[in-house]
Write an enzyme that holds these catalytic residues in place. Sequence first.
Site, short mmCIF file in Angstrom:
data_model
loop_
_atom_site.label_atom_id
_atom_site.label_comp_id
_atom_site.label_asym_id
_atom_site.label_seq_id
_atom_site.Cartn_x
_atom_site.Cartn_y
_atom_site.Cartn_z
N CYS A 209 0.85 -1.28 0.00
CA CYS A 209 0.10 0.06 -0.03
C CYS A 209 0.91 1.36 0.16
O CYS A 209 0.72 1.93 0.91
CB CYS A 209 -0.91 0.09 1.27
SG CYS A 209 -2.25 -1.07 1.04
N VAL A 210 1.80 1.43 -1.14
CA VAL A 210 2.49 2.82 -1.12
C VAL A 210 2.39 3.21 -2.64
O VAL A 210 2.38 2.54 -3.34
CB VAL A 210 3.79 2.58 -0.38
CG1 VAL A 210 3.94 2.64 0.99
CG2 VAL A 210 4.70 1.46 -0.96
#
Lengths: 444, 105
Positions: free
Chosen positions: B104-105
């Site tokens: 999740c980046v």
Amino acid sequence: MTTSTRSHKVQKVLERMGKKLNRQMFGSLVACVHCGMCTEACHYVLANPDDPTYAPAYKADRIRKFFRRHYDGLNLGRFFPWWVKARSLYTDEELEELKDIVFGKCTNCRRCSVNCPMGVDYATFNRMARGLLVSVGIMPEGVAHVSKDQWEIGNQMGVLKEDYLETLEWMSEELQDELGDPNAAIPIDKKNVEIMYTINPREVKYDPRSIADAAKIFYAAQESWMMPSEGWDMTNFGLFSGDDDLGGAVARRVYEKAVELGVKKIVMSECGHGYRSTRCEGPNWAKTDVAVEMESSVLTMLRYVKEGRIKVDKTRNTESYTFHDSCNNARSCGLFEEPRELLNLVVSDFREMYPNRAENFCCTGGGGAMSMSEYTPERLKSGKIKAEQLKATGADTVVTSCHNCVDGLTDLIKHYELGIKVTQLVTLVANALVIEKKEPASKE
Amino acid sequence: MAIAELGGKQIEIDEDGFIQDPNAWDEEVAKSLAGTEGVAELTEDHWKVVNYLREYYLEFNMAPMIRKLCKTTGFKLKEIYDLFPSGPAKGACKVAGLPKPTGCV
């Protein structure tokens, strides 16, 4: 079904589909009347008006055609395939094409689902189709990588236990320094406390400021809380990959730790998909009842302010702010008013973004899209509508309660040169905190 | 995958602008990548971060924890963000020639 002309993978996908057709899925697969409401609802369509392949109904029909051929119940697709546009799947290439649709052309944001007059939940069966492909090893590389880390190491960024604990210790030291109180540390694995605080690995791996902010708020509220040494990752790639087994295994780790340590409540940091996975979907995936309450930290912080457990000074957040609803928090879990109520308590200049709440547009990073670089150009293009929405608010900063949205929005703001900052509620609340000097002699 | 001109060389990058082959990286490439991440000039402090990230990656085949980065370079977390406005994951790692961080980046 005959196997002679079908690849082994296709055969497995078709067999597995039969096991995944619950009432919701079945209803969604048969109910579409091709009215076009979903077309207007989808941010991919709005950014690509000349490309019909982005329309949810079109994408859905790529899945429907083999559903109809094998499972539509009336056997119309089996005996009269030309009539109901049924067609089976045969080759691995067809599965690869399906991968580009279900992973690359939809973020499972569910905006089409809530706008469908027939109740077709396309996003949910898009997720099912992802799961079918994942079961035969077909998925974007990023999804495979992260899923492996969550299966094997227990968190989506492969953070080792000692590194996680050392980072918490570091944040404890910073907080103790800032507050001048040795008691301002983050408790680890403390039993029978009120709250077990769980996070997104992104916080511990790349940006632990949000952990320190949360710790500061718990400290100010004099909360009985702790962070667990294991089962701390409340994110869940099972939601994105469609793999219910992974979803269940990841959620179960969190639940089991909470029960083992006898906590009353699991509080989740601001992460949309983590909140939905752990609180709403996880018990079904894990096939378990969860006897522990679960809450988004947005509600926890709001409670603290309303009950007077923390004092905030909204003049400390001096900019203009708008709020972006995370699809998973808002559309899927109904978290609409609480974040706005909290935001209005900690800032003076709040500007609503339109449309909002259940009708808000995706940040483009939903459905795990941030981990699928191969689709980034299409994703950024689909963000046109969101960029226009953001710009129209005229706000300096956009606030969101989701880590995925933080990164999705940051990408869009850079791509569309909007010059807007992105932050989360926890940061604004921590910044607005008024902490009174501790009494020199406490009773205990 | 696309080809970009970085530091005077034709280099393969992914759709998020991260270079694909760590061996293609050199200081000139880093300077070009810095431009895409809002860093006008790479100072001595920037190089300290970039060199550590690259050495760590070449040894362990992954990006280090932010804790390790701060501890080794002696920078405060805030200072890392001052140096690389887009953050350690997307900013500093990209300049150091690491692949895009996963998750999740």
